[in-house]
Design a protein around this motif. Sequence first.
Motif, PDB file in Angstrom:
ATOM      1  N   ARG A 198       0.835  -1.202   0.000  1.00  0.00           N
ATOM      2  CA  ARG A 198       0.000   0.000   0.000  1.00  0.00           C
ATOM      3  C   ARG A 198       0.870   1.253   0.000  1.00  0.00           C
ATOM      4  NH1 ARG A 198      -5.362  -0.340   0.749  1.00  0.00           N
ATOM      5  NH2 ARG A 198      -6.296  -2.098   1.852  1.00  0.00           N
ATOM      6  N   PRO A 199       0.464   2.270  -0.756  1.00  0.00           N
ATOM      7  CA  PRO A 199       1.153   3.555  -0.641  1.00  0.00           C
ATOM      8  C   PRO A 199       0.874   4.163   0.727  1.00  0.00           C
ATOM      9  CG  PRO A 199      -0.848   3.784  -1.939  1.00  0.00           C
ATOM     10  CD  PRO A 199      -0.679   2.318  -1.670  1.00  0.00           C
ATOM     11  N   GLU A 200       1.746   5.052   1.153  1.00  0.00           N
ATOM     12  CA  GLU A 200       1.571   5.666   2.466  1.00  0.00           C
ATOM     13  C   GLU A 200       0.744   6.942   2.415  1.00  0.00           C
ATOM     14  OE1 GLU A 200       4.651   5.858   5.254  1.00  0.00           O
ATOM     15  OE2 GLU A 200       5.505   3.916   4.755  1.00  0.00           O
ATOM     16  N   GLU A 201       0.073   7.173   1.305  1.00  0.00           N
ATOM     17  CA  GLU A 201      -0.882   8.276   1.248  1.00  0.00           C
ATOM     18  C   GLU A 201      -2.187   7.783   1.873  1.00  0.00           C
ATOM     19  OE1 GLU A 201       0.759   7.288  -1.703  1.00  0.00           O
ATOM     20  OE2 GLU A 201       2.314   8.754  -1.241  1.00  0.00           O
ATOM     21  N   PHE A 202      -2.155   7.610   3.190  1.00  0.00           N
ATOM     22  CA  PHE A 202      -3.246   6.910   3.851  1.00  0.00           C
ATOM     23  C   PHE A 202      -4.565   7.660   3.806  1.00  0.00           C
ATOM     24  CE2 PHE A 202       0.405   4.903   6.162  1.00  0.00           C
ATOM     25  CZ  PHE A 202       0.250   3.658   5.567  1.00  0.00           C
ATOM     26  N   GLU A 203      -4.488   8.962   3.755  1.00  0.00           N
ATOM     27  CA  GLU A 203      -5.747   9.716   3.691  1.00  0.00           C
ATOM     28  C   GLU A 203      -6.533   9.342   2.437  1.00  0.00           C
ATOM     29  OE1 GLU A 203      -5.139  13.875   4.071  1.00  0.00           O
ATOM     30  OE2 GLU A 203      -4.335  13.756   6.111  1.00  0.00           O
ATOM     31  N   GLU A 204      -5.825   9.160   1.327  1.00  0.00           N
ATOM     32  CA  GLU A 204      -6.494   8.767   0.085  1.00  0.00           C
ATOM     33  C   GLU A 204      -7.050   7.352   0.191  1.00  0.00           C
ATOM     34  OE1 GLU A 204      -5.462   8.075  -4.651  1.00  0.00           O
ATOM     35  OE2 GLU A 204      -4.118   9.263  -3.386  1.00  0.00           O
ATOM     36  N   VAL A 205      -6.246   6.443   0.771  1.00  0.00           N
ATOM     37  CA  VAL A 205      -6.693   5.055   0.937  1.00  0.00           C
ATOM     38  C   VAL A 205      -7.934   5.002   1.812  1.00  0.00           C
ATOM     39  CG1 VAL A 205      -6.100   2.793   1.880  1.00  0.00           C
ATOM     40  CG2 VAL A 205      -4.374   4.110   0.629  1.00  0.00           C
ATOM     41  N   ILE A 206      -7.906   5.709   2.929  1.00  0.00           N
ATOM     42  CA  ILE A 206      -9.025   5.703   3.866  1.00  0.00           C
ATOM     43  C   ILE A 206     -10.273   6.277   3.218  1.00  0.00           C
ATOM     44  CG2 ILE A 206      -9.847   6.736   6.027  1.00  0.00           C
ATOM     45  CD1 ILE A 206      -6.854   6.501   6.964  1.00  0.00           C
ATOM     46  N   ARG A 207     -10.085   7.289   2.402  1.00  0.00           N
ATOM     47  CA  ARG A 207     -11.225   7.865   1.690  1.00  0.00           C
ATOM     48  C   ARG A 207     -11.803   6.867   0.677  1.00  0.00           C
ATOM     49  NH1 ARG A 207      -8.902  12.060   0.511  1.00  0.00           N
ATOM     50  NH2 ARG A 207      -8.168  11.615  -1.594  1.00  0.00           N
ATOM     51  N   GLU A 208     -10.927   6.164  -0.018  1.00  0.00           N
ATOM     52  CA  GLU A 208     -11.386   5.221  -1.044  1.00  0.00           C
ATOM     53  C   GLU A 208     -12.161   4.058  -0.449  1.00  0.00           C
ATOM     54  OE1 GLU A 208      -7.960   4.050  -3.218  1.00  0.00           O
ATOM     55  OE2 GLU A 208      -7.830   5.926  -4.370  1.00  0.00           O
ATOM     56  N   ILE A 209     -11.713   3.554   0.695  1.00  0.00           N
ATOM     57  CA  ILE A 209     -12.396   2.403   1.298  1.00  0.00           C
ATOM     58  C   ILE A 209     -13.401   2.825   2.365  1.00  0.00           C
ATOM     59  CG2 ILE A 209     -10.431   0.896   0.823  1.00  0.00           C
ATOM     60  CD1 ILE A 209      -9.717   1.019   3.780  1.00  0.00           C
ATOM     61  N   ASP A 210     -13.525   4.133   2.576  1.00  0.00           N
ATOM     62  CA  ASP A 210     -14.524   4.706   3.479  1.00  0.00           C
ATOM     63  C   ASP A 210     -14.298   4.277   4.922  1.00  0.00           C
ATOM     64  OD1 ASP A 210     -16.705   6.281   4.136  1.00  0.00           O
ATOM     65  OD2 ASP A 210     -18.166   4.673   3.844  1.00  0.00           O
ATOM     66  N   GLY A 211     -13.071   4.435   5.396  1.00  0.00           N
ATOM     67  CA  GLY A 211     -12.818   4.174   6.799  1.00  0.00           C
ATOM     68  C   GLY A 211     -11.407   3.681   7.068  1.00  0.00           C
ATOM     69  N   MET A 212     -11.058   3.645   8.345  1.00  0.00           N
ATOM     70  CA  MET A 212      -9.731   3.233   8.803  1.00  0.00           C
ATOM     71  C   MET A 212      -9.719   1.748   9.174  1.00  0.00           C
ATOM     72  SD  MET A 212      -6.547   3.995   9.950  1.00  0.00           S
ATOM     73  CE  MET A 212      -6.441   5.742  10.430  1.00  0.00           C
ATOM     74  N   PRO A 213      -8.966   0.902   8.448  1.00  0.00           N
ATOM     75  CA  PRO A 213      -8.879  -0.514   8.809  1.00  0.00           C
ATOM     76  C   PRO A 213      -7.854  -0.771   9.916  1.00  0.00           C
ATOM     77  CG  PRO A 213      -7.682  -0.118   6.789  1.00  0.00           C
ATOM     78  CD  PRO A 213      -8.310   1.194   7.175  1.00  0.00           C
ATOM     79  N   GLU A 214      -7.995  -1.904  10.531  1.00  0.00           N
ATOM     80  CA  GLU A 214      -7.127  -2.296  11.638  1.00  0.00           C
ATOM     81  C   GLU A 214      -5.652  -2.257  11.252  1.00  0.00           C
ATOM     82  OE1 GLU A 214      -6.783  -6.215  14.593  1.00  0.00           O
ATOM     83  OE2 GLU A 214      -7.801  -6.363  12.654  1.00  0.00           O
ATOM     84  N   ALA A 215      -5.286  -2.832  10.101  1.00  0.00           N
ATOM     85  CA  ALA A 215      -3.875  -2.961   9.740  1.00  0.00           C
ATOM     86  C   ALA A 215      -3.201  -1.608   9.562  1.00  0.00           C
ATOM     87  CB  ALA A 215      -3.742  -3.796   8.464  1.00  0.00           C
ATOM     88  N   ILE A 216      -3.890  -0.650   8.964  1.00  0.00           N
ATOM     89  CA  ILE A 216      -3.310   0.683   8.815  1.00  0.00           C
ATOM     90  C   ILE A 216      -3.186   1.359  10.178  1.00  0.00           C
ATOM     91  CG2 ILE A 216      -3.702   3.002   7.891  1.00  0.00           C
ATOM     92  CD1 ILE A 216      -4.762   1.771   5.361  1.00  0.00           C
ATOM     93  N   PHE A 217      -4.187   1.179  11.034  1.00  0.00           N
ATOM     94  CA  PHE A 217      -4.112   1.744  12.379  1.00  0.00           C
ATOM     95  C   PHE A 217      -2.896   1.188  13.122  1.00  0.00           C
ATOM     96  CE2 PHE A 217      -4.994   1.875  16.902  1.00  0.00           C
ATOM     97  CZ  PHE A 217      -5.462   3.162  17.084  1.00  0.00           C
ATOM     98  N   LEU A 218      -2.666  -0.126  13.029  1.00  0.00           N
ATOM     99  CA  LEU A 218      -1.501  -0.725  13.683  1.00  0.00           C
ATOM    100  C   LEU A 218      -0.218  -0.051  13.216  1.00  0.00           C
ATOM    101  CD1 LEU A 218      -2.271  -4.571  13.436  1.00  0.00           C
ATOM    102  CD2 LEU A 218      -2.777  -3.041  15.334  1.00  0.00           C
TER     103      LEU A 218
END
Length: 259
Positions: free
Chosen positions: A199-219
């Motif tokens: 995964r790219p580290e542009e997490f804001e874009e990822v979170i927007r695309e999947i509509d929320g924060m998943p466990e693995a990214i939070f970790l």
Amino acid sequence: MTGERDFMMRQRSHDYGFLLDRWRAVGEKAGLEWEEYGELDGYPLVCLSGGDAGEESIYLSAGIHGDESGAVEGLIRWGEGSIDLLKGLAVVIMPCLNPWGLTNNSRHDKRGRDLNRLFDHPRVQPIAAWRRVYERRRYSLGLCLHEDYDAPGIYVYELAKTLEGQVGGRIIEVCEGILPRHPGSDLYGVPLSDGVAYRPEEFEEVIREIDGMPEAIFLYLKGTQVSLTFETPSEYSLYDRVRAQERAIGEAVAIGQRS
């Protein structure tokens, strides 16, 4: 593990009470601490932990999507076969993060929520309770176990501050004798290489695309050195999916111990 016929005749992969009985037995044999850290939809949320809380620990979780029972069953079968290892392992195990979902074969909880999109919502009670447990330790490796209805093969999402590119590929290698690796160079828009998605580290874009924060990214964002999501294809045999999950956990834990 026994043969497939015997496994299928005996399996109770959506029986949460039976799952807890099995984990209680593992915990007693391995000297793990048993904690009912919260409640969700009338079910206790359980964590098992071992080793020195001051050490970097390994984090293992399953069942946040209740219709992914192969992950839950793979984790308990790994635990049942790893008693001696668990006796000295710095580990935090979440056997099932969505017990209502497991019982009812549902991705969501009783309220219709996808809990794996709510880790940035600390006021959501099951997430708040989980965070209180998680934040007690530091982690060398986190492994979130899942299954994918649409996937034709196994794959790993890898986020790594250390050992970058060295973990996901090894897990795929040890599992592909049981199930094939996901083909191609793209996984839902994420670059895929030999079954490993970085995964790219542009997490804001990822979170927007999947509509929320998943466990693995939070970790990962909270400091876990290597955060992995392992997925088995849920259209394959439950027997093979469980075997692949069990093998993936064993390899990930071995890597986590060495890191």
